[in-house]
Scaffold this motif. Structure first.
Motif, short mmCIF file in Angstrom:
data_model
loop_
_atom_site.label_atom_id
_atom_site.label_comp_id
_atom_site.label_asym_id
_atom_site.label_seq_id
_atom_site.Cartn_x
_atom_site.Cartn_y
_atom_site.Cartn_z
N GLY A 18 0.82 -1.21 0.00
CA GLY A 18 0.00 0.00 0.00
C GLY A 18 0.85 1.25 0.00
O GLY A 18 0.57 2.22 -0.71
N ASN A 19 1.93 1.25 0.81
CA ASN A 19 2.81 2.41 0.83
C ASN A 19 3.49 2.61 -0.52
O ASN A 19 3.73 3.74 -0.94
N GLY A 20 3.80 1.50 -1.19
CA GLY A 20 4.41 1.62 -2.51
C GLY A 20 3.49 2.30 -3.50
O GLY A 20 3.91 3.15 -4.28
N LYS A 21 2.20 1.93 -3.45
CA LYS A 21 1.23 2.57 -4.34
C LYS A 21 1.11 4.06 -4.03
O LYS A 21 1.03 4.89 -4.94
N LEU A 22 1.06 4.39 -2.73
CA LEU A 22 0.96 5.80 -2.36
C LEU A 22 2.21 6.56 -2.80
O LEU A 22 2.12 7.69 -3.29
N GLN A 23 3.38 5.95 -2.65
CA GLN A 23 4.60 6.61 -3.08
C GLN A 23 4.61 6.83 -4.59
O GLN A 23 5.01 7.90 -5.06
N ASN A 24 4.13 5.83 -5.33
CA ASN A 24 4.03 6.02 -6.78
C ASN A 24 3.06 7.14 -7.11
O ASN A 24 3.28 7.91 -8.05
N LEU A 25 1.97 7.21 -6.33
CA LEU A 25 0.99 8.26 -6.57
C LEU A 25 1.58 9.63 -6.29
O LEU A 25 1.39 10.58 -7.05
N PHE A 26 2.33 9.74 -5.19
CA PHE A 26 2.91 11.03 -4.82
C PHE A 26 4.01 11.45 -5.80
O PHE A 26 4.28 12.64 -5.93
N ARG A 27 4.62 10.48 -6.47
CA ARG A 27 5.70 10.82 -7.40
C ARG A 27 5.19 11.25 -8.77
O ARG A 27 5.97 11.75 -9.57
N THR A 28 3.92 11.06 -9.04
CA THR A 28 3.40 11.37 -10.37
C THR A 28 3.43 12.88 -10.61
O THR A 28 3.26 13.69 -9.70
N THR A 29 3.64 13.24 -11.86
CA THR A 29 3.64 14.66 -12.24
C THR A 29 2.28 15.28 -12.01
O THR A 29 2.17 16.44 -11.61
N ALA A 30 1.21 14.51 -12.26
CA ALA A 30 -0.14 15.04 -12.06
C ALA A 30 -0.37 15.43 -10.60
O ALA A 30 -0.95 16.49 -10.32
N PHE A 31 0.09 14.58 -9.66
CA PHE A 31 -0.09 14.91 -8.25
C PHE A 31 0.75 16.13 -7.87
O PHE A 31 0.29 17.00 -7.12
N LYS A 32 1.98 16.19 -8.37
CA LYS A 32 2.82 17.34 -8.06
C LYS A 32 2.23 18.63 -8.61
O LYS A 32 2.24 19.67 -7.94
N LEU A 33 1.70 18.57 -9.84
CA LEU A 33 1.06 19.76 -10.40
C LEU A 33 -0.19 20.13 -9.61
O LEU A 33 -0.43 21.32 -9.35
N SER A 34 -0.98 19.13 -9.23
CA SER A 34 -2.18 19.41 -8.43
C SER A 34 -1.80 20.03 -7.09
O SER A 34 -2.45 20.97 -6.62
N PHE A 35 -0.72 19.52 -6.48
CA PHE A 35 -0.28 20.08 -5.21
C PHE A 35 0.21 21.51 -5.39
O PHE A 35 -0.06 22.39 -4.55
N ALA A 36 0.92 21.77 -6.49
CA ALA A 36 1.38 23.14 -6.76
C ALA A 36 0.19 24.07 -6.98
O ALA A 36 0.15 25.20 -6.45
N TYR A 37 -0.82 23.60 -7.76
CA TYR A 37 -2.01 24.41 -7.97
C TYR A 37 -2.74 24.64 -6.64
O TYR A 37 -3.29 25.72 -6.41
N LEU A 38 -2.74 23.63 -5.79
CA LEU A 38 -3.38 23.78 -4.48
C LEU A 38 -2.69 24.86 -3.67
O LEU A 38 -3.36 25.70 -3.04
N LEU A 39 -1.37 24.86 -3.64
CA LEU A 39 -0.64 25.89 -2.89
C LEU A 39 -0.95 27.28 -3.45
O LEU A 39 -1.18 28.23 -2.69
N VAL A 40 -0.94 27.39 -4.78
CA VAL A 40 -1.23 28.69 -5.39
C VAL A 40 -2.64 29.14 -5.06
O VAL A 40 -2.88 30.29 -4.66
N PHE A 41 -3.60 28.22 -5.19
CA PHE A 41 -5.00 28.58 -4.94
C PHE A 41 -5.23 28.87 -3.46
O PHE A 41 -5.96 29.80 -3.11
N ALA A 42 -4.59 28.08 -2.56
CA ALA A 42 -4.74 28.33 -1.13
C ALA A 42 -4.15 29.68 -0.75
O ALA A 42 -4.73 30.43 0.06
N THR A 43 -3.00 30.02 -1.33
CA THR A 43 -2.40 31.33 -1.07
C THR A 43 -3.32 32.44 -1.56
O THR A 43 -3.53 33.45 -0.87
N PHE A 44 -3.86 32.25 -2.77
CA PHE A 44 -4.78 33.26 -3.30
C PHE A 44 -6.03 33.39 -2.43
O PHE A 44 -6.49 34.50 -2.14
N ALA A 45 -6.58 32.24 -2.00
CA ALA A 45 -7.77 32.28 -1.14
C ALA A 45 -7.45 32.94 0.19
O ALA A 45 -8.26 33.72 0.72
N PHE A 46 -6.26 32.65 0.75
CA PHE A 46 -5.86 33.26 2.01
C PHE A 46 -5.77 34.77 1.86
O PHE A 46 -6.30 35.53 2.71
N LEU A 47 -5.15 35.24 0.81
CA LEU A 47 -5.02 36.69 0.60
C LEU A 47 -6.39 37.32 0.34
O LEU A 47 -6.68 38.41 0.85
#
Length: 479
Positions: free
Chosen positions: A15-44
């Motif tokens: 299970g941890n291997g699957k999660l690690q593969n999921l976290f390593r995907t470009t899609a997840f990294k991009l989604s996380f980056a978009y989340l940070l940008v959107f959260a910062t924008f929402a905070f401001l």
């Protein structure tokens, strides 16, 4: 049998291997980056809304205080201190957030709904925000915005507004602010997981297909979802590449089979001639003639292998290595001049009709080789019916392409066999009595493919017309 069957068990490591593969995907990294940008924008954005709402409320309270002060000033001007005290007493008894207080110079309470103030506050006239106690209480557990005035005789007038509503609104906005950020983060994490898992699922499917292909299943193809996204485009390009690799592999197998079958006869004939020369030659002249036959057979085999090597080179060469601008019409006329004597010797006429200025970016040598092969075939098969006419070569411009046609009046090729004769070592039954190995049209087809053109075999009624179409613009764009 059933007793030995064991189902795979889930383990934390898997299970941890699957999660690690999921976290390593470009899609997840991009989604996380978009989340940070959107959260910062929402905070401001929410922070600005909260700050602006507090400022508006403060401005409204100050405006209300100013209106109260203006009204009390009019009362003081018209009736003096007694009238002011009367009005303050009446207003202080009304419900609401307004605060009023009149004190003596010593700070003694005269009238108002304020019970107590911080020490020393009355000595600082002007606007301030401070704690206060409501009437009848001494606990400074409330806050208000106040204006302090000094009246004649040392009396003090205080007009203020309780900020409890403002603080309550700020508390509500702060709670909403925190809840919104938590919801944004949760939705972002869930959305990132959903998007990444879908992408990872498709990538895993592609990986599994590529593993099967590497294991030997060359017929496997990557799945295309049909939504036209980047993964679909990648899958389509890879499928086209796999299709091309499959064609090359099939061609390699066919070449290997054809070499094994079609070259066996000339090699056997070569061996027999050499053996007969060794065993039965009675003098040097007979041995020389036998060796000349062996050399002739060897030259034929060398030509076959040279043709195979050229076809392989054409199928693997980069187009930019050979491309240069040249006149196709001039090349057609030059090749025609070389074969005029050969055609005349076979009792055929050879006419070349080529337009001037047919500029093409390609390989002059290879196009000339293709025309030579086609004219050589036309002479070879057209000689069977010299009375029906000669050979005609035309080169003309047709829109964004150049059209080359080599037409003869020979026996032609049946329509059912026209696609097959372009393969290597393919010879029709009525052509097996003639010299050759069936590589001429294969070489022409490889040259045409290199120039991104098309090759068509048409009925010349009677005879065969080979049509080569070379797209000028497509070739020029690559330069």
């Amino acid at each position: 049998m059933l007793a030995r069957l064991r189902l795979p068990r889930w383990s934390p490591a898997r299970g941890n291997g699957k999660l690690q593969n999921l976290f390593r995907t470009t899609a997840f990294k991009l989604s996380f980056a978009y989340l940070l940008v959107f959260a910062t924008f929402a905070f401001l954005a929410l922070g600005y809304v909260a700050w602006n709402a507090g400022r508006v409320l403060d401005d409204q309270m100050v405006s209300t205080i100013e209106a109260e002060i203006n009204g009390l000033s009019e009362q003081y001007k018209s009736g003096g201190l007694r009238r002011l005290i009367s009005v303050v007493e009446r207003r202080a008894g009304e419900p609401g957030a307004s605060l009023y207080l009149v004190t003596t110079a010593a700070g003694e309470h005269v009238v108002g709904n304020v019970g107590a103030l911080p020490p020393g506050l009355l000595a600082e006239p002007g606007q301030t925000e401070a704690a206060y106690a409501r009437g009848g209480s001494s606990s400074l557990d409330h806050r208000a915005i106040m204006r302090i005035f000094t009246l004649p005789g040392g009396f003090r007038l205080i007009v203020g507004r309780d900020v409890e509503e403002r603080d309550r609104l700020r508390s509500v906005i702060g709670g909403t602010f925190g809840t919104s950020l938590i919801l944004v983060i949760l939705l972002g994490v869930v959305g990132g997981w959903f998007v990444a898992s879908r992408v990872l699922k498709r990538v895993d499917a592609m990986t599994e297909t590529t593993r099967r292909i590497m294991a030997g299943d060359l017929g496997g193809r990557l799945a295309v979802a049909g939504n036209g996204d980047e993964l679909d485009r990648l899958a389509q390009n890879l499928n086209e590449m796999l299709e091309r690799i499959g064609e090359l592999m099939r061609g390699l197998r066919e070449v290997s089979d054809n070499i094994a079958h079609d070259l066996k006869t000339p090699l056997t004939r070569l061996r027999n001639r050499a053996d007969e020369a060794v065993r039965s030659a009675r003098d040097a002249e007979e041995l020389r003639l036998a060796m000349e036959g062996v050399i002739e057979e060897s030259d034929g085999l060398i030509r076959v292998f040279n043709a195979l090597l050229m076809i392989a080179r054409l199928e693997g060469v980069s187009t930019g290595e050979l491309m240069a601008a040249f006149d196709v019409g001039a090349t057609a006329r030059e090749v025609g001049e070389l074969y005029e004597a050969v055609a005349a010797e076979a009792g055929l006429s050879l006419d070349v009709v080529a337009e001037d200025g047919l500029c093409l970016v390609g390989s002059r040598e290879l196009i000339g080789q293709a025309l030579a092969n086609l004219i050589d075939n036309a002479v070879k098969y057209g000689a069977e019916r010299p009375d029906a006419g000669g050979i005609r070569v035309t080169a003309e411009r047709r829109g964004p392409a150049i059209r080359l046609v080599v037409a003869d009046r020979g026996p032609g090729i049946p329509e059912a066999a026209r696609g097959r004769v372009l393969d290597r070592f393919v010879r029709l039954e009525d052509a097996r009595s003639r010299p050759g190995f069936g590589l001429g049209l294969s070489l022409v087809a490889a040259i045409v493919r290199l120039h991104q053109g098309s090759l068509e075999l048409e009925d010349n009624a009677p005879g065969l017309a080979v049509v080569v179409i070379l797209p000028v613009l497509a070739v020029e764009d690559r330069t």
